[in-house]
Write an enzyme that holds these catalytic residues in place. Structure first.
Site, PDB file in Angstrom:
ATOM      1  N   ASP A 147       0.871  -1.191   0.000  1.00 17.36           N
ATOM      2  CA  ASP A 147       0.000   0.000   0.000  1.00 17.36           C
ATOM      3  C   ASP A 147       0.901   1.231   0.000  1.00 17.36           C
ATOM      4  OD1 ASP A 147      -3.263   0.265   0.996  1.00 17.36           O
ATOM      5  OD2 ASP A 147      -2.049   2.095   0.909  1.00 17.36           O
ATOM      6  N   ARG A 152     -16.326   3.820  -2.910  1.00 13.29           N
ATOM      7  CA  ARG A 152     -17.476   4.721  -2.978  1.00 13.29           C
ATOM      8  C   ARG A 152     -17.914   5.226  -1.612  1.00 13.29           C
ATOM      9  NH1 ARG A 152     -22.521   2.314  -6.096  1.00 13.29           N
ATOM     10  NH2 ARG A 152     -21.835   0.240  -5.485  1.00 13.29           N
ATOM     11  N   ARG A 189     -24.529 -12.492  -4.036  1.00 14.52           N
ATOM     12  CA  ARG A 189     -25.616 -11.664  -3.483  1.00 14.52           C
ATOM     13  C   ARG A 189     -26.968 -12.210  -3.929  1.00 14.52           C
ATOM     14  NH1 ARG A 189     -22.272  -6.075  -4.443  1.00 14.52           N
ATOM     15  NH2 ARG A 189     -21.456  -5.968  -2.317  1.00 14.52           N
ATOM     16  N   HIS A 235     -20.176  -4.904 -14.035  1.00 12.96           N
ATOM     17  CA  HIS A 235     -20.441  -4.814 -12.597  1.00 12.96           C
ATOM     18  C   HIS A 235     -20.966  -3.417 -12.324  1.00 12.96           C
ATOM     19  CE1 HIS A 235     -20.021  -5.654  -8.387  1.00 12.96           C
ATOM     20  NE2 HIS A 235     -19.052  -4.796  -8.183  1.00 12.96           N
TER      21      HIS A 235
HETATM   22  N1  APR Z   1      -1.087   2.142  -4.771  1.00 10.57           N
HETATM   23  C1  APR Z   1      -1.369   1.287  -3.754  1.00 10.57           C
HETATM   24  N2  APR Z   1      -2.387   1.459  -2.891  1.00 10.57           N
HETATM   25  C2  APR Z   1      -3.145   2.546  -3.053  1.00 10.57           C
HETATM   26  C3  APR Z   1      -2.923   3.487  -4.080  1.00 10.57           C
HETATM   27  C4  APR Z   1      -1.841   3.253  -4.952  1.00 10.57           C
HETATM   28  N3  APR Z   1      -1.560   4.088  -5.943  1.00 10.57           N
HETATM   29  N4  APR Z   1      -3.866   4.456  -3.969  1.00 10.57           N
HETATM   30  C5  APR Z   1      -4.643   4.129  -2.933  1.00 10.57           C
HETATM   31  N5  APR Z   1      -4.211   2.978  -2.367  1.00 10.57           N
HETATM   32  C6  APR Z   1      -4.727   2.273  -1.202  1.00 10.57           C
HETATM   33  C7  APR Z   1      -5.225   3.178  -0.101  1.00 10.57           C
HETATM   34  O1  APR Z   1      -4.142   3.676   0.681  1.00 10.57           O
HETATM   35  C8  APR Z   1      -6.138   2.227   0.690  1.00 10.57           C
HETATM   36  O2  APR Z   1      -5.462   1.598   1.755  1.00 10.57           O
HETATM   37  O3  APR Z   1      -5.864   1.490  -1.565  1.00 10.57           O
HETATM   38  C9  APR Z   1      -6.548   1.178  -0.346  1.00 10.57           C
HETATM   39  C10 APR Z   1      -8.038   1.150  -0.633  1.00 10.57           C
HETATM   40  O4  APR Z   1      -8.663   0.723   0.516  1.00 10.57           O
HETATM   41  P1  APR Z   1     -10.112   1.246   0.971  1.00 10.57           P
HETATM   42  O5  APR Z   1     -10.185   2.718   0.795  1.00 10.57           O
HETATM   43  O6  APR Z   1     -10.386   0.670   2.308  1.00 10.57           O
HETATM   44  O7  APR Z   1     -11.086   0.608  -0.133  1.00 10.57           O
HETATM   45  P2  APR Z   1     -11.694  -0.874  -0.202  1.00 10.57           P
HETATM   46  O8  APR Z   1     -12.990  -0.899   0.512  1.00 10.57           O
HETATM   47  O9  APR Z   1     -10.654  -1.858   0.156  1.00 10.57           O
HETATM   48  O10 APR Z   1     -12.034  -0.950  -1.770  1.00 10.57           O
HETATM   49  C11 APR Z   1     -11.004  -0.888  -2.742  1.00 10.57           C
HETATM   50  O11 APR Z   1     -12.293  -2.059  -4.383  1.00 10.57           O
HETATM   51  O12 APR Z   1     -14.545  -2.665  -4.457  1.00 10.57           O
HETATM   52  C12 APR Z   1     -13.575  -1.744  -4.859  1.00 10.57           C
HETATM   53  O13 APR Z   1     -14.882   0.259  -5.099  1.00 10.57           O
HETATM   54  C13 APR Z   1     -13.878  -0.374  -4.334  1.00 10.57           C
HETATM   55  O14 APR Z   1     -12.349   0.736  -5.776  1.00 10.57           O
HETATM   56  C14 APR Z   1     -12.545   0.274  -4.437  1.00 10.57           C
HETATM   57  C15 APR Z   1     -11.572  -0.863  -4.138  1.00 10.57           C
END
Ligand code: APR
EC number: 1.1.1.37
Length: 320
Positions: A34, A83, A152, A176
């Site tokens: 991350d 979202r 679902r 999706h």
């Molecule tokens: N490289 C790596 N990680 C990244 C980057 C990047 N360039 N940009 C953002 N992130 C990380 C964020 O730091 C965060 O920890 O991606 C993670 C996303 O996690 P959440 O915000 O908790 O989102 P999440 O619920 O896991 O969903 C992720 O999946 O279902 C889809 O719509 C949803 O697009 C979203 C994705």
């Protein structure tokens, strides 16, 4: 034999859940990547510390360095933004496209032999872009959506009929998004198609229509309840099912966003279709026959995805 290596790109809600599930199922050693410092390391350590009680053998690590995903057998991509209430998946396109570029380049440089499962939304366009940016073979890059959408659908159907979810199969095609196509004719309880169950008095057409709509809106329903993000338990579980089929060469028949070239009248396009997932990645796209109404819904869904792919090309010249 060394354990498989699973790289999770994105260590947010879904990434953390993926790591936990991969550990519990002993699918392999896990690297969480991350850009946020501390998050992947913290989650990796927390999950590792659950190992003695949960009794799994797997190493967990967190990193901000793509070099640490080197040689991964599977990469599951959730990097990007999720979202919030009032947003559609498509609203995420601009931000997440940039993320797919850096992720695609990172995977190409360090894990070019991996089977890549994209979860980041808007899914069908992001998996296409990720494949373009990474240059990996099409059969090694797919998107997780159909397993979740059909799960679902199966959950709602099992509740309606008061039967085990294990005996309910469901079929969902297309993108999706709001245009996804839950196919009632190919969905069954212990092999009995849903239209027959309506005739048998198990449910009514109205109730079935409402379940189909609730399936289409399944993601938004969770976003509305959580308010701070989107679903993560079911999406992670769905992607793990796909990863397991690849790692164990199970050849499960699973719906996913796959590259379709020839089937369904499509020439080189990512959209949700039934596939066979085995050691070769997406080994087969299963082409089913559709009636006029189903074909119209599918075409509508394909057109919605085409619009998003065009929008990506408008944002990033290298994609044209
Ligand atoms: N490289 C790596 N990680 C990244 C980057 C990047 N360039 N940009 C953002 N992130 C990380 C964020 O730091 C965060 O920890 O991606 C993670 C996303 O996690 P959440 O915000 O908790 O989102 P999440 O619920 O896991 O969903 C992720 O999946 O279902 C889809 O719509 C949803 O697009 C979203 C994705």
């Amino acid at each position: 034999m060394a354990r498989p290596k699973i790289a999770l790109i994105g260590a947010g809600q879904i990434g953390g859940t993926l790591a936990h599930l991969a550990a519990l199922k002993e699918l392999g050693d896990v690297v969480l990547f991350d850009i946020a410092e501390g998050i992947p390391e913290g989650k990796a350590l927390d999950i590792a510390e659950s190992g003695p009680s949960a009794k799994f053998d797997a190493t967990m690590s967190g990193t901000q360095d793509y070099a640490d995903i080197a040689g991964a057998d599977v990469c599951i991509v959730t990097a990007g933004v999720a979202r919030k209430p009032g947003m559609s998946r498509d609203d995420l396109l601009g931000i997440n496209l940039k993320v797919m570029k850096s992720v695609g380049e990172g995977i190409a440089a360090h894990a070019p032999d991996a089977f890549v499962i994209c979860i980041t939304n808007p899914l069908d366009a992001m998996v296409w872009a990720l494949r373009e940016f990474s240059g990996l073979p099409h059969e090694k890059v797919c998107g997780m959506a159909g397993v979740l959408d059909s799960a679902r659908f199966r959950h709602f159907l099992a509740s309606e009929f008061n039967v085990s979810m294990k005996d309910v199969t469901a079929f969902v095609l297309g993108g999706h998004g709001d245009t996804m196509v839950p196919l009632v004719r190919y969905s069954t309880v212990a092999g009995i198609p849903l239209p027959d169950l309506v005739k048998m008095g198990w449910t009514t057409q109205e109730k079935l229509d409402a379940i189909v709509q609730r399936t289409r809106d399944g993601g938004a329903e969770i976003v509305g309840l959580l308010k701070t993000g989107s679903a993560f338990y079911a999406p992670a579980t769905s992607a793990i099912e796909m990863a397991e089929s690849y790692l164990k060469d199970q050849k499960r028949v699973l719906p996913c966003a796959a590259y379709v070239d020839g089937a369904y009248g499509l020439n080189g396009f990512y959209v949700g279709v039934p596939t066979v997932i085995g050691a070769g990645g997406i080994e087969r796209v299963v082409e089913i026959s559709m009636n006029k109404d189903e074909q119209a819904m599918f075409d509508n869904s394909v057109n919605a995805v085409k619009g998003l792919v065009e929008a990506c090309k408008g944002i990033d010249d290298s994609l044209t």
